[in-house]
Write a protein that holds these residues in place. Structure first.
Motif, PDB file in Angstrom:
ATOM      1  N   VAL A   5       1.871 -14.717  -8.941  1.00 49.23           N
ATOM      2  CA  VAL A   5       2.939 -13.822  -8.503  1.00 49.23           C
ATOM      3  C   VAL A   5       3.544 -14.428  -7.244  1.00 49.23           C
ATOM      4  CG1 VAL A   5       3.503 -11.522  -7.640  1.00 49.23           C
ATOM      5  CG2 VAL A   5       1.809 -11.776  -9.454  1.00 49.23           C
ATOM      6  N   ASN A   6       4.850 -14.610  -7.262  1.00 49.95           N
ATOM      7  CA  ASN A   6       5.551 -15.121  -6.094  1.00 49.95           C
ATOM      8  C   ASN A   6       6.234 -13.952  -5.394  1.00 49.95           C
ATOM      9  OD1 ASN A   6       4.996 -17.913  -6.681  1.00 49.95           O
ATOM     10  ND2 ASN A   6       6.443 -17.699  -8.352  1.00 49.95           N
ATOM     11  N   VAL A   7       6.145 -13.927  -4.077  1.00 47.46           N
ATOM     12  CA  VAL A   7       6.764 -12.872  -3.287  1.00 47.46           C
ATOM     13  C   VAL A   7       7.642 -13.533  -2.232  1.00 47.46           C
ATOM     14  CG1 VAL A   7       6.381 -10.886  -1.792  1.00 47.46           C
ATOM     15  CG2 VAL A   7       4.808 -11.329  -3.687  1.00 47.46           C
ATOM     16  N   TYR A   8       8.865 -13.045  -2.141  1.00 52.46           N
ATOM     17  CA  TYR A   8       9.829 -13.597  -1.194  1.00 52.46           C
ATOM     18  C   TYR A   8      10.256 -12.519  -0.210  1.00 52.46           C
ATOM     19  CZ  TYR A   8       9.993 -17.377  -4.528  1.00 52.46           C
ATOM     20  OH  TYR A   8       9.642 -18.408  -5.353  1.00 52.46           O
ATOM     21  N   SER A  25      14.390  -7.457   2.789  1.00 55.69           N
ATOM     22  CA  SER A  25      14.393  -7.414   1.331  1.00 55.69           C
ATOM     23  C   SER A  25      13.220  -8.237   0.820  1.00 55.69           C
ATOM     24  CB  SER A  25      15.707  -7.989   0.797  1.00 55.69           C
ATOM     25  OG  SER A  25      15.683  -8.030  -0.607  1.00 55.69           O
ATOM     26  N   VAL A  26      12.414  -7.637  -0.031  1.00 61.08           N
ATOM     27  CA  VAL A  26      11.260  -8.305  -0.630  1.00 61.08           C
ATOM     28  C   VAL A  26      11.503  -8.394  -2.133  1.00 61.08           C
ATOM     29  CG1 VAL A  26       8.782  -8.111  -1.107  1.00 61.08           C
ATOM     30  CG2 VAL A  26       9.667  -7.515   1.158  1.00 61.08           C
ATOM     31  N   THR A  27      11.267  -9.582  -2.682  1.00 58.37           N
ATOM     32  CA  THR A  27      11.425  -9.790  -4.116  1.00 58.37           C
ATOM     33  C   THR A  27      10.081 -10.216  -4.690  1.00 58.37           C
ATOM     34  OG1 THR A  27      13.714 -10.493  -3.808  1.00 58.37           O
ATOM     35  CG2 THR A  27      12.676 -11.076  -5.904  1.00 58.37           C
ATOM     36  N   ILE A  28       9.660  -9.544  -5.753  1.00 56.92           N
ATOM     37  CA  ILE A  28       8.420  -9.894  -6.453  1.00 56.92           C
ATOM     38  C   ILE A  28       8.816 -10.600  -7.741  1.00 56.92           C
ATOM     39  CG2 ILE A  28       6.344  -9.019  -7.582  1.00 56.92           C
ATOM     40  CD1 ILE A  28       6.595  -6.539  -5.721  1.00 56.92           C
ATOM     41  N   LEU A  29       8.291 -11.810  -7.940  1.00 57.76           N
ATOM     42  CA  LEU A  29       8.596 -12.572  -9.150  1.00 57.76           C
ATOM     43  C   LEU A  29       7.310 -13.125  -9.750  1.00 57.76           C
ATOM     44  CD1 LEU A  29      11.658 -14.752  -8.118  1.00 57.76           C
ATOM     45  CD2 LEU A  29      11.639 -12.832  -9.693  1.00 57.76           C
ATOM     46  N   PRO A  30       6.968 -12.690 -10.961  1.00 56.23           N
ATOM     47  CA  PRO A  30       5.816 -13.311 -11.609  1.00 56.23           C
ATOM     48  C   PRO A  30       6.187 -14.732 -12.020  1.00 56.23           C
ATOM     49  CG  PRO A  30       6.789 -11.621 -13.020  1.00 56.23           C
ATOM     50  CD  PRO A  30       7.560 -11.640 -11.739  1.00 56.23           C
ATOM     51  N   ALA A  31       5.262 -15.652 -11.851  1.00 62.23           N
ATOM     52  CA  ALA A  31       5.503 -17.029 -12.271  1.00 62.23           C
ATOM     53  C   ALA A  31       5.634 -17.052 -13.786  1.00 62.23           C
ATOM     54  CB  ALA A  31       4.364 -17.924 -11.818  1.00 62.23           C
ATOM     55  N   VAL A  32       6.554 -17.858 -14.259  1.00 61.83           N
ATOM     56  CA  VAL A  32       6.798 -17.942 -15.691  1.00 61.83           C
ATOM     57  C   VAL A  32       6.467 -19.355 -16.151  1.00 61.83           C
ATOM     58  CG1 VAL A  32       8.524 -17.744 -17.507  1.00 61.83           C
ATOM     59  CG2 VAL A  32       8.614 -16.219 -15.528  1.00 61.83           C
ATOM     60  N   ALA A  33       5.715 -19.441 -17.206  1.00 61.58           N
ATOM     61  CA  ALA A  33       5.370 -20.735 -17.788  1.00 61.58           C
ATOM     62  C   ALA A  33       5.375 -20.583 -19.295  1.00 61.58           C
ATOM     63  CB  ALA A  33       3.989 -21.179 -17.322  1.00 61.58           C
ATOM     64  N   ALA A  54       0.842  -1.202   0.000  1.00 60.99           N
ATOM     65  CA  ALA A  54       0.000   0.000   0.000  1.00 60.99           C
ATOM     66  C   ALA A  54       0.878   1.253   0.000  1.00 60.99           C
ATOM     67  CB  ALA A  54      -0.936  -0.002   1.200  1.00 60.99           C
ATOM     68  N   ASP A  55       1.959   1.224   0.795  1.00 64.05           N
ATOM     69  CA  ASP A  55       2.882   2.353   0.829  1.00 64.05           C
ATOM     70  C   ASP A  55       3.528   2.560  -0.546  1.00 64.05           C
ATOM     71  OD1 ASP A  55       4.624   4.390   2.147  1.00 64.05           O
ATOM     72  OD2 ASP A  55       6.187   2.924   1.669  1.00 64.05           O
ATOM     73  N   LEU A  56       3.969   1.491  -1.169  1.00 61.86           N
ATOM     74  CA  LEU A  56       4.584   1.614  -2.492  1.00 61.86           C
ATOM     75  C   LEU A  56       3.602   2.183  -3.509  1.00 61.86           C
ATOM     76  CD1 LEU A  56       6.625  -1.709  -2.812  1.00 61.86           C
ATOM     77  CD2 LEU A  56       7.491   0.598  -2.334  1.00 61.86           C
ATOM     78  N   ASP A  57       2.348   1.795  -3.384  1.00 55.15           N
ATOM     79  CA  ASP A  57       1.335   2.246  -4.339  1.00 55.15           C
ATOM     80  C   ASP A  57       1.096   3.749  -4.258  1.00 55.15           C
ATOM     81  OD1 ASP A  57      -0.293   0.953  -6.413  1.00 55.15           O
ATOM     82  OD2 ASP A  57      -1.986   1.822  -5.319  1.00 55.15           O
ATOM     83  N   THR A  58       1.448   4.395  -3.145  1.00 56.69           N
ATOM     84  CA  THR A  58       1.293   5.851  -3.051  1.00 56.69           C
ATOM     85  C   THR A  58       2.285   6.572  -3.961  1.00 56.69           C
ATOM     86  OG1 THR A  58       2.801   6.119  -1.164  1.00 56.69           O
ATOM     87  CG2 THR A  58       0.468   5.712  -0.662  1.00 56.69           C
ATOM     88  N   ARG A  59       3.400   5.925  -4.274  1.00 57.36           N
ATOM     89  CA  ARG A  59       4.417   6.519  -5.158  1.00 57.36           C
ATOM     90  C   ARG A  59       4.492   5.839  -6.516  1.00 57.36           C
ATOM     91  NH1 ARG A  59       6.097   5.803  -0.451  1.00 57.36           N
ATOM     92  NH2 ARG A  59       7.462   4.034  -0.838  1.00 57.36           N
ATOM     93  N   HIS A  60       4.026   4.602  -6.577  1.00 52.79           N
ATOM     94  CA  HIS A  60       4.103   3.812  -7.809  1.00 52.79           C
ATOM     95  C   HIS A  60       2.716   3.246  -8.089  1.00 52.79           C
ATOM     96  CE1 HIS A  60       8.400   4.217  -7.313  1.00 52.79           C
ATOM     97  NE2 HIS A  60       8.292   3.736  -6.094  1.00 52.79           N
ATOM     98  N   THR A  61       1.824   4.148  -8.456  1.00 50.39           N
ATOM     99  CA  THR A  61       0.413   3.816  -8.635  1.00 50.39           C
ATOM    100  C   THR A  61       0.219   2.656  -9.604  1.00 50.39           C
ATOM    101  OG1 THR A  61      -0.123   6.130  -8.249  1.00 50.39           O
ATOM    102  CG2 THR A  61      -1.839   4.772  -9.243  1.00 50.39           C
ATOM    103  N   GLY A  62      -0.583   1.679  -9.166  1.00 55.34           N
ATOM    104  CA  GLY A  62      -0.904   0.523  -9.995  1.00 55.34           C
ATOM    105  C   GLY A  62      -0.072  -0.703  -9.674  1.00 55.34           C
ATOM    106  N   LEU A  63       1.040  -0.515  -8.984  1.00 56.08           N
ATOM    107  CA  LEU A  63       1.917  -1.650  -8.672  1.00 56.08           C
ATOM    108  C   LEU A  63       1.199  -2.674  -7.791  1.00 56.08           C
ATOM    109  CD1 LEU A  63       4.703  -2.981  -8.834  1.00 56.08           C
ATOM    110  CD2 LEU A  63       5.386  -1.622  -6.865  1.00 56.08           C
ATOM    111  N   ARG A  64       0.543  -2.203  -6.750  1.00 60.37           N
ATOM    112  CA  ARG A  64      -0.150  -3.119  -5.828  1.00 60.37           C
ATOM    113  C   ARG A  64      -1.195  -3.953  -6.550  1.00 60.37           C
ATOM    114  NH1 ARG A  64      -4.343  -4.012  -2.350  1.00 60.37           N
ATOM    115  NH2 ARG A  64      -3.768  -4.762  -0.280  1.00 60.37           N
ATOM    116  N   ASP A  65      -1.930  -3.349  -7.463  1.00 63.12           N
ATOM    117  CA  ASP A  65      -2.969  -4.078  -8.191  1.00 63.12           C
ATOM    118  C   ASP A  65      -2.405  -5.195  -9.060  1.00 63.12           C
ATOM    119  OD1 ASP A  65      -4.972  -2.537  -7.101  1.00 63.12           O
ATOM    120  OD2 ASP A  65      -5.063  -1.153  -8.797  1.00 63.12           O
ATOM    121  N   ARG A  66      -1.155  -5.107  -9.425  1.00 62.85           N
ATOM    122  CA  ARG A  66      -0.522  -6.152 -10.237  1.00 62.85           C
ATOM    123  C   ARG A  66      -0.058  -7.317  -9.369  1.00 62.85           C
ATOM    124  NH1 ARG A  66      -2.966  -5.512 -14.188  1.00 62.85           N
ATOM    125  NH2 ARG A  66      -1.618  -6.888 -15.322  1.00 62.85           N
ATOM    126  N   VAL A  67       0.008  -7.097  -8.052  1.00 54.20           N
ATOM    127  CA  VAL A  67       0.495  -8.115  -7.126  1.00 54.20           C
ATOM    128  C   VAL A  67      -0.639  -8.681  -6.269  1.00 54.20           C
ATOM    129  CG1 VAL A  67       2.107  -8.535  -5.215  1.00 54.20           C
ATOM    130  CG2 VAL A  67       2.749  -6.976  -7.054  1.00 54.20           C
TER     131      VAL A  67
END
Length: 98
Positions: free
Chosen positions: A56-59, A80-88, A33-46
């Motif tokens: 979406v995998n989150v580590y 440290s948080v890593t966002i990784l979309p699953a790839v197939a 939610a905090d990131l979305d205040t500066r990077h609008t739309g990011l949260r909705d993709r996760v």
């Protein structure tokens, strides 16, 4: 100190091309939610309907948050948080002889 979030190439359009961004929060949900205040739309993709999207995998510090508390996983400054979309996929074309 902040929490570093590593952004995959496919989501960097939301971070102006940045590979990593900093955020704050007590849980993964608050961090997103905090990131979305500066990077609008990011949260909705996760996140979808209050939960992490299925593909979406989150580590958190290299540990899959699905095996922790999911979106309610606690986060701390310096994490440290890593966002990784699953790839197939693949071409569907098989090589070799029959």
């Amino acid at each position: 100190m902040a929490i570093e979030v590593r952004i995959p190439t496919i989501l960097r359009t939301y971070t102006d091309g940045e590979k990593a961004v900093a955020g704050a929060g007590g849980t993964l949900d608050e961090l997103l939610a905090d990131l979305d205040t500066r990077h609008t739309g990011l949260r909705d993709r996760v996140v979808d309907k209050g939960e992490l999207r299925r593909f979406v995998n989150v580590y958190l510090n290299d540990e899959d948050v699905r095996f922790l508390d999911g979106i309610a996983t606690k986060v701390n400054d310096g994490d440290s948080v890593t966002i990784l979309p699953a790839v197939a996929g693949g071409s569907g074309h098989r090589t070799g002889t029959r």
